[in-house]
Design a protein around this motif. Sequence first.
Motif, PDB file in Angstrom:
ATOM      1  N   PRO A   1      72.977  42.870  38.311  1.00 51.28           N
ATOM      2  CA  PRO A   1      72.719  43.482  39.616  1.00 51.28           C
ATOM      3  C   PRO A   1      72.829  42.459  40.752  1.00 51.28           C
ATOM      4  O   PRO A   1      72.335  41.342  40.624  1.00 51.28           O
ATOM      5  N   GLN A   2      73.463  42.871  41.830  1.00 46.57           N
ATOM      6  CA  GLN A   2      73.592  41.968  42.982  1.00 46.57           C
ATOM      7  C   GLN A   2      72.463  42.174  43.984  1.00 46.57           C
ATOM      8  O   GLN A   2      72.310  41.407  44.921  1.00 46.57           O
ATOM      9  N   ASN A   3      71.662  43.226  43.777  1.00 43.29           N
ATOM     10  CA  ASN A   3      70.465  43.442  44.599  1.00 43.29           C
ATOM     11  C   ASN A   3      69.256  43.466  43.680  1.00 43.29           C
ATOM     12  O   ASN A   3      69.184  44.306  42.780  1.00 43.29           O
ATOM     13  N   PHE A   4      68.329  42.551  43.920  1.00 44.39           N
ATOM     14  CA  PHE A   4      67.144  42.510  43.071  1.00 44.39           C
ATOM     15  C   PHE A   4      65.885  42.584  43.931  1.00 44.39           C
ATOM     16  O   PHE A   4      65.696  41.790  44.852  1.00 44.39           O
ATOM     17  N   HIS A   5      65.034  43.568  43.608  1.00 45.08           N
ATOM     18  CA  HIS A   5      63.769  43.732  44.326  1.00 45.08           C
ATOM     19  C   HIS A   5      62.602  43.588  43.356  1.00 45.08           C
ATOM     20  O   HIS A   5      62.583  44.228  42.308  1.00 45.08           O
ATOM     21  N   LEU A   6      61.645  42.780  43.734  1.00 50.94           N
ATOM     22  CA  LEU A   6      60.422  42.629  42.939  1.00 50.94           C
ATOM     23  C   LEU A   6      59.268  43.229  43.727  1.00 50.94           C
ATOM     24  O   LEU A   6      59.017  42.831  44.872  1.00 50.94           O
ATOM     25  N   VAL A   7      58.590  44.216  43.120  1.00 51.71           N
ATOM     26  CA  VAL A   7      57.423  44.830  43.762  1.00 51.71           C
ATOM     27  C   VAL A   7      56.174  44.315  43.055  1.00 51.71           C
ATOM     28  O   VAL A   7      55.937  44.631  41.886  1.00 51.71           O
ATOM     29  N   LEU A   8      55.392  43.510  43.765  1.00 51.97           N
ATOM     30  CA  LEU A   8      54.160  42.950  43.181  1.00 51.97           C
ATOM     31  C   LEU A   8      53.030  43.955  43.385  1.00 51.97           C
ATOM     32  O   LEU A   8      52.732  44.357  44.511  1.00 51.97           O
ATOM     33  N   LEU A   9      52.402  44.341  42.280  1.00 53.21           N
ATOM     34  CA  LEU A   9      51.444  45.450  42.299  1.00 53.21           C
ATOM     35  C   LEU A   9      50.004  44.972  42.099  1.00 53.21           C
ATOM     36  O   LEU A   9      49.711  44.262  41.137  1.00 53.21           O
ATOM     37  N   ASP A  10      49.119  45.397  43.031  1.00 55.95           N
ATOM     38  CA  ASP A  10      47.690  45.113  42.849  1.00 55.95           C
ATOM     39  C   ASP A  10      47.052  46.291  42.105  1.00 55.95           C
ATOM     40  O   ASP A  10      46.748  46.205  40.922  1.00 55.95           O
ATOM     41  N   ASN A  11      46.852  47.432  42.816  1.00 55.77           N
ATOM     42  CA  ASN A  11      46.330  48.656  42.189  1.00 55.77           C
ATOM     43  C   ASN A  11      45.112  48.411  41.297  1.00 55.77           C
ATOM     44  O   ASN A  11      45.091  48.814  40.133  1.00 55.77           O
ATOM     45  N   GLY A  12      44.096  47.749  41.836  1.00 52.06           N
ATOM     46  CA  GLY A  12      42.846  47.549  41.097  1.00 52.06           C
ATOM     47  C   GLY A  12      42.742  46.213  40.388  1.00 52.06           C
ATOM     48  O   GLY A  12      41.684  45.879  39.846  1.00 52.06           O
ATOM     49  N   ARG A  13      43.813  45.432  40.383  1.00 50.87           N
ATOM     50  CA  ARG A  13      43.758  44.156  39.667  1.00 50.87           C
ATOM     51  C   ARG A  13      42.865  43.145  40.368  1.00 50.87           C
ATOM     52  O   ARG A  13      42.115  42.422  39.711  1.00 50.87           O
ATOM     53  N   THR A  14      42.932  43.095  41.698  1.00 48.67           N
ATOM     54  CA  THR A  14      42.057  42.143  42.392  1.00 48.67           C
ATOM     55  C   THR A  14      40.592  42.566  42.264  1.00 48.67           C
ATOM     56  O   THR A  14      39.705  41.725  42.228  1.00 48.67           O
ATOM     57  N   ASP A  15      40.347  43.879  42.197  1.00 50.01           N
ATOM     58  CA  ASP A  15      38.964  44.339  41.977  1.00 50.01           C
ATOM     59  C   ASP A  15      38.467  43.877  40.608  1.00 50.01           C
ATOM     60  O   ASP A  15      37.315  43.476  40.453  1.00 50.01           O
ATOM     61  N   THR A  16      39.349  43.952  39.623  1.00 45.90           N
ATOM     62  CA  THR A  16      38.998  43.500  38.274  1.00 45.90           C
ATOM     63  C   THR A  16      38.755  41.990  38.276  1.00 45.90           C
ATOM     64  O   THR A  16      37.841  41.487  37.618  1.00 45.90           O
ATOM     65  N   LEU A  17      39.573  41.289  39.047  1.00 44.47           N
ATOM     66  CA  LEU A  17      39.450  39.832  39.130  1.00 44.47           C
ATOM     67  C   LEU A  17      38.099  39.409  39.705  1.00 44.47           C
ATOM     68  O   LEU A  17      37.596  38.330  39.406  1.00 44.47           O
ATOM     69  N   ALA A  18      37.496  40.290  40.532  1.00 44.07           N
ATOM     70  CA  ALA A  18      36.229  39.949  41.169  1.00 44.07           C
ATOM     71  C   ALA A  18      35.053  40.006  40.198  1.00 44.07           C
ATOM     72  O   ALA A  18      33.963  39.538  40.508  1.00 44.07           O
ATOM     73  N   ASP A  19      35.244  40.588  39.024  1.00 45.05           N
ATOM     74  CA  ASP A  19      34.158  40.723  38.050  1.00 45.05           C
ATOM     75  C   ASP A  19      34.172  39.531  37.101  1.00 45.05           C
ATOM     76  O   ASP A  19      35.117  39.334  36.342  1.00 45.05           O
ATOM     77  N   GLU A  20      33.098  38.764  37.126  1.00 43.83           N
ATOM     78  CA  GLU A  20      33.072  37.509  36.371  1.00 43.83           C
ATOM     79  C   GLU A  20      33.263  37.706  34.870  1.00 43.83           C
ATOM     80  O   GLU A  20      33.870  36.874  34.203  1.00 43.83           O
ATOM     81  N   VAL A  21      32.720  38.790  34.343  1.00 42.99           N
ATOM     82  CA  VAL A  21      32.878  39.050  32.903  1.00 42.99           C
ATOM     83  C   VAL A  21      34.168  39.834  32.642  1.00 42.99           C
ATOM     84  O   VAL A  21      34.931  39.523  31.728  1.00 42.99           O
ATOM     85  N   GLY A  22      34.400  40.825  33.480  1.00 45.32           N
ATOM     86  CA  GLY A  22      35.501  41.758  33.229  1.00 45.32           C
ATOM     87  C   GLY A  22      36.884  41.198  33.502  1.00 45.32           C
ATOM     88  O   GLY A  22      37.875  41.698  32.981  1.00 45.32           O
ATOM     89  N   ARG A  23      36.986  40.119  34.284  1.00 44.83           N
ATOM     90  CA  ARG A  23      38.307  39.616  34.694  1.00 44.83           C
ATOM     91  C   ARG A  23      39.147  39.140  33.516  1.00 44.83           C
ATOM     92  O   ARG A  23      40.369  39.092  33.617  1.00 44.83           O
ATOM     93  N   GLN A  24      38.520  38.824  32.404  1.00 46.03           N
ATOM     94  CA  GLN A  24      39.308  38.364  31.259  1.00 46.03           C
ATOM     95  C   GLN A  24      40.294  39.438  30.766  1.00 46.03           C
ATOM     96  O   GLN A  24      41.290  39.116  30.117  1.00 46.03           O
ATOM     97  N   ALA A  25      40.029  40.699  31.111  1.00 41.46           N
ATOM     98  CA  ALA A  25      40.965  41.768  30.726  1.00 41.46           C
ATOM     99  C   ALA A  25      42.347  41.533  31.341  1.00 41.46           C
ATOM    100  O   ALA A  25      43.352  42.016  30.830  1.00 41.46           O
TER     101      ALA A  25
END
Lengths: 495, 222
Positions: free
Chosen positions: A291-315
């Motif tokens: 492909p000569q056109n490449f688009h990368l869409v970086l998705l959060d959708n709850g991941r940063t919320d998960t990252l905020a949990d000290e125990v749960g972020r390991q998921a």
Amino acid sequence: MSGTFVGMPAFPVAAHDAVRNETLRGNLRHATHTIRAKRAKAVAEVSDWAELREAGKRIKDHTLFHLDRYLVQLEEAVTAAGGTVHWAADADEANRIVVQLVKETGESEVVKVKSMATQEIGLNEALEEEGIRAYETDLAELIVQLGKDRPSHILVPAIHRNRGEIREIFTREMSEWGRPAPEGLTDTPAELAEAARLHLREKFLRAKVGVSGANFMIAETGTLVVVESEGNGRMCLTLPETLISVVGIEKILPTWRDLEVFLQTLPRSSTAERMNPYTSMWTGTTDEDGPQNFHLVLLDNGRTDTLADEVGRQALRCIRCSACLNVCPVYERAGGHAYGSVYPGPIGAILSPQLRGTASEIDASLPYASSLCGACYEVCPVAIDIPEVLVHLRERIVEGGQVTREGNKVILKPAKGHAAERAAMRAARWAFGRPGALRTGQRLASRTRRFHPRTLPGPGRAWSESRDLPTLPAEPFRDWWQRTQGGNTDKGAAK
Amino acid sequence: MSSRERILGRVRRALADVPQDDTSYEQAVPREYLREHGDRSVEQTVDLLAENLADYRALVHRTDAEELPNLIMRLLAQRGSQSVLVPPELPPEWMSAAGPTRVHDRAASTPHELDKVESVITGCAIAIAETGTIVLDGSPDQGRRRITLVPDHHICVVRVPDQVVSSVPQALERLDPTRPLTWISGPSATSDIELDRVEGVHGPRTLEVVLVSGRASAEENA
């Protein structure tokens, strides 16, 4: 069966029907047992599995702890290599971006590589609403799409279907979507695979837009990696003119070298192979190749919320291998649909309630969809302590507390429906703090034991429906200890 | 606020509890795993490659540089291929004895045109013994990624022992991440029906790997 997870009932309700479906249980038992034995063999082949697992865990933890830095580095590298990076805070935004990108090409159909991220955001439905048809090209995804079904496994979304059912779906549905199934199609796996090859070939060859996810993204080089078996991934990644990859922000690895860990642990954990048949790696665009056109869409959708949990972020260390599903006794019996999410099984039970929050019935019930046996933790190639996170999430649901939702800190109220549990715990705390009352209570319980019911009344009924109540001893332990001087003069228990 | 700033801001707030840590990345990750598994001679490594390729249903042939053109001719004849795709700089002697029409992949060739070609023949960047993997990096003796994908029959020539490494870590050291890479371990396969491996879905269903020992024959000729 509807093709969506919206409005799913709580896990116990959904599982109740699934465990009574004998075909489903047979299919799942066969598949999970086959893969379990093979995985154990593939893992035993490498003597340094424990060290690879530890390195994988540490690489992922380090990346998560410096995620902002690596995201920026990745963006720079992808851009420098000729790609365009987009950021999507939630599912709606990601879908809008992809729809817009497809519309700009003027095309009305896309071919898709199997991708958990695009399933998670419901991309196919969003494209359909805008008149764009998305063709799933992974064999299992094709089976699910043709059967208007829902995925039930991370790696093999049609694991709940046996070969006979697959034959029937192909024969019935393929003509609706394109080339019909061959005449006289039998249920041998090789013929079914051939039918899929013929059906999808035309779609691959004419496709102008490909949509994928990625297993890994390398921050230092901007390289994306897709690990697959069938070659449908290679088709979607190299034949179209435009490639759009939707990838969760946690899929980053800092360096090229880090792949040496995950390319050893992922294939062995997922399909129990030394190496999967095809792995594609690309960095931005290459002149006259792909492909000569490449688009990368970086998705959060709850991941940063998960990252905020000290125990749960390991998921967020998860590399979507699905080894935890294959060993889970609950998954084996309940199947994937009962989890009400594209992420079923043990990892789904900790990921879905964190990505989506615990407001819905299904999400609040998921942390309880486990016997806490720990088999999932043992096989996890990045050492996610799933039982630890399950217990942590249970505590949060029962007691409430602070969580992060869409970047904001909010206080959860204790969940309803746990009143009996809370009352029992309060009573226990009261009794254990009062030795006299505890002694009286225990004696009373022992003396009346003949009259105890076999199941609990009221709110405890559901709990004791599938469990035996413990039998009480004829006399409390403390009384026995005092009477017999620690067992030295035991002349038999009191009658 | 753009979504980029929103997401980066959320990440920073989410990590507020994590103590500032200046350990370098190299120090933060212990790499106590092995660089390769087992202790093998060069010959044994090549044998292992052949064994693991065959284990995942690739057809393995061993030959020397002198016999290579005849072997390629035979493989194409057995297959009955009328046409064969060749990358821009395939060593000309490889195809010197072969009969089928050579088709060159041009930028303007459509996938439909490539789909009419029966076989493709390429070199490779490296091969990994422990996993039975060949890696293509789009060099001129390998061509664009699509040429090894659309035809149903792929013949890949590996120069042994020069192009063979033992392990995945050794392979990554020798590869250039800026090139488009394709790692191939056996023919196209799927585990999607009852989690059992079946060969032959979308990629080439027949993968023939020719291990050619160049030096041996050069010495004989000298």
